[in-house]
Design a protein around this motif. Sequence first.
Motif, PDB file in Angstrom:
ATOM      1  N   ALA A  81     -10.040  -9.273   2.260  1.00 43.89           N
ATOM      2  CA  ALA A  81      -9.210  -9.758   1.143  1.00 43.89           C
ATOM      3  C   ALA A  81      -8.478 -11.047   1.497  1.00 43.89           C
TER       4      ALA A  81
ATOM      5  N   VAL B  83     -10.514  -3.799   4.908  1.00 44.19           N
ATOM      6  CA  VAL B  83     -10.297  -4.490   3.624  1.00 44.19           C
ATOM      7  C   VAL B  83      -9.292  -5.642   3.704  1.00 44.19           C
TER       8      VAL B  83
ATOM      9  N   TYR C  70     -11.479  -5.270  -4.207  1.00 42.40           N
ATOM     10  CA  TYR C  70     -11.518  -5.766  -2.814  1.00 42.40           C
ATOM     11  C   TYR C  70     -12.197  -4.733  -1.903  1.00 42.40           C
ATOM     12  N   ARG C  71     -11.945  -3.463  -2.198  1.00 45.82           N
ATOM     13  CA  ARG C  71     -12.596  -2.409  -1.413  1.00 45.82           C
ATOM     14  C   ARG C  71     -14.107  -2.426  -1.645  1.00 45.82           C
TER      15      ARG C  71
ATOM     16  N   GLY D 158      -2.037  -4.631  -7.990  1.00 43.30           N
ATOM     17  CA  GLY D 158      -2.582  -5.316  -6.822  1.00 43.30           C
ATOM     18  C   GLY D 158      -1.488  -5.899  -5.957  1.00 43.30           C
ATOM     19  N   ARG D 159      -1.769  -7.087  -5.411  1.00 42.32           N
ATOM     20  CA  ARG D 159      -0.791  -7.741  -4.529  1.00 42.32           C
ATOM     21  C   ARG D 159      -0.346  -9.098  -5.070  1.00 42.32           C
TER      22      ARG D 159
ATOM     23  N   ARG E 297     -13.072   4.606  -0.494  1.00 43.74           N
ATOM     24  CA  ARG E 297     -11.788   5.187  -0.066  1.00 43.74           C
ATOM     25  C   ARG E 297     -11.815   5.672   1.381  1.00 43.74           C
TER      26      ARG E 297
ATOM     27  N   THR F 217      -7.267  -3.561  -9.071  1.00 43.27           N
ATOM     28  CA  THR F 217      -7.856  -4.721  -8.382  1.00 43.27           C
ATOM     29  C   THR F 217      -8.104  -4.434  -6.899  1.00 43.27           C
ATOM     30  N   GLY F 218      -7.326  -3.524  -6.315  1.00 42.24           N
ATOM     31  CA  GLY F 218      -7.556  -3.138  -4.918  1.00 42.24           C
ATOM     32  C   GLY F 218      -8.948  -2.545  -4.768  1.00 42.24           C
ATOM     33  N   ALA F 219      -9.394  -1.789  -5.799  1.00 42.09           N
ATOM     34  CA  ALA F 219     -10.734  -1.176  -5.765  1.00 42.09           C
ATOM     35  C   ALA F 219     -11.806  -2.266  -5.700  1.00 42.09           C
TER      36      ALA F 219
ATOM     37  N   ALA G 216       0.843  -1.206   0.000  1.00 39.36           N
ATOM     38  CA  ALA G 216       0.000   0.000   0.000  1.00 39.36           C
ATOM     39  C   ALA G 216       0.874   1.249   0.000  1.00 39.36           C
TER      40      ALA G 216
ATOM     41  N   ARG H 223      -0.964  -2.840   7.679  1.00 34.85           N
ATOM     42  CA  ARG H 223      -1.571  -3.382   6.456  1.00 34.85           C
ATOM     43  C   ARG H 223      -0.527  -4.221   5.701  1.00 34.85           C
TER      44      ARG H 223
ATOM     45  N   LYS I 245       1.319   2.625  -6.832  1.00 28.85           N
ATOM     46  CA  LYS I 245       1.024   1.717  -7.950  1.00 28.85           C
ATOM     47  C   LYS I 245      -0.076   2.291  -8.849  1.00 28.85           C
TER      48      LYS I 245
ATOM     49  N   ASP J 133      -1.174  -8.081   4.797  1.00 28.42           N
ATOM     50  CA  ASP J 133      -1.187  -8.477   3.382  1.00 28.42           C
ATOM     51  C   ASP J 133      -0.076  -9.484   3.075  1.00 28.42           C
TER      52      ASP J 133
END
Length: 223
Positions: free
Chosen positions: A102, A98, A38-39, A128-129, A90, A34-36, A12, A179, A16, A183
């Motif tokens: 996730a 999240v 999961y959010r 993403g991750r 956000r 892709t984070g959006a 985070a 985080r 990115k 993660d």
Amino acid sequence: MKKLTIAIDGPAGAGKSSVAKLVANKLHYLYIDTGAMYRAFTWEVLQRHVDIADPKSVQILADTIQIRLEIGREQCRVYVNQIDVTDAIRTSEVSSHVSAVAALAVVRQKLVQLQREMATSGGVILDGRDIGTVVLPDADVKIFLTASVHSRAMRRYLEVRERNERETLEHIEAAIASRDYMDSHRDISPLKQADDAILLDNSELNLEETAAALMKIIEARRQ
Ligand code: DC
């Protein structure tokens, strides 16, 4: 010219999404945040007061939820069951829940499948991750973008101040470290650099310099 699939992973606050957006615009590629996703799932969990410790409830939600990204040149709008949640995802409430959402296998299964479908035709940048490790293990370009906790926290702090919100640098730094830990230590698809990913540390680089470094890597693959 071949339309590449580009995977950008990292912790985070490494920038990115900003850099992925910039590079996608330069290349006329689609940027998939892709984070959006999961959010967005987390937003729905909070809306519906779903108990994430109850696998059945999470499964029902995963089977019925519709998450859609509307990808434009300037912005990517996010919809959950036709509701525009672009700004709502956000909030710090979503941010603080999240990581736990996730980490759930059902949620990852659902979203990874959606992400693969969106990437099939190439000409895409996903951030993403687990993009380079799980979602697109055969991506043409894999970047692991990172920066020190302090410089990532400093960037967030400056953004927060610009919005006239009050949050201390220490608090942001602690939230980012926590985080990162969650993660990278979860059982399924933890944040991890793929063996064939190129590591880019942008602690000392601004957005334009990071984008230039990325473009150099991508151009070399487009030859
Ligand atoms: O990139 P972000 O901060 O918006 O991501 C939100 C959360 O979603 C983050 O805590 C990690 C998780 N995430 C994930 O597990 N896998 C991804 N591909 C993208 C995000």
